[in-house]
Design a protein around this motif. Structure first.
Motif: not given
Length: 130
Positions: A40-50
């Motif tokens: 509801e707050e926003d669109d997000w892009e997840f950071y990967p795990i190295k």
């Protein structure tokens, strides 16, 4: 394009963080290391795990959660015991909070301009990955 992630790579990141990540998040990243979500707050892009298992994976995970967390600390009001897991592209971060040797299950929104924390979800599974 996100890749799957091995338990070994996850464990290496947890060792660097000094704490175990929430189970639901770990399982989601093992299937799709990165990705997107909409709340509801926003669109997000997840950071990967190295992922250091090969050159292509290392290159595609250079913006991993540890690097992005270090960048957030430059704002001066980033929580000391937090790890950044996603960005809305405007500076605000989706984070987990570390308590002792594990990260809490709750997912929080950190507002970069004010340093305010808001709970987004009680668990990672409440956030629907796209």
């Amino acid at each position: 394009m996100p890749f799957n992630l091995s338990e070994e790579q996850l464990a290496q990141t947890e060792e660097e963080l000094g704490a175990k990540l929430p189970h639901e998040y770990r399982e989601a990243m093992k299937l799709d290391n990165g990705g997107e979500a909409s709340t509801e707050e926003d669109d997000w892009e997840f950071y990967p795990i190295k992922d250091t298992s090969d050159r292509e994976r290392l290159s595609s995970t250079c913006n991993h959660i540890i690097n992005e967390t270090e960048s957030c600390k430059g704002f001066g009001n980033f929580p000391e015991e937090a790890v950044a897991i996603a960005s809305n592209g405007l500076g605000d971060q989706m984070i987990f909070i570390k308590e002792s040797e594990h990260f809490l299950k709750g997912v929080f929104l950190w507002l970069h301009e004010t340093g305010e924390l808001q709970e987004l979800a009680a668990t990672f599974n409440e956030i629907e990955k796209l």
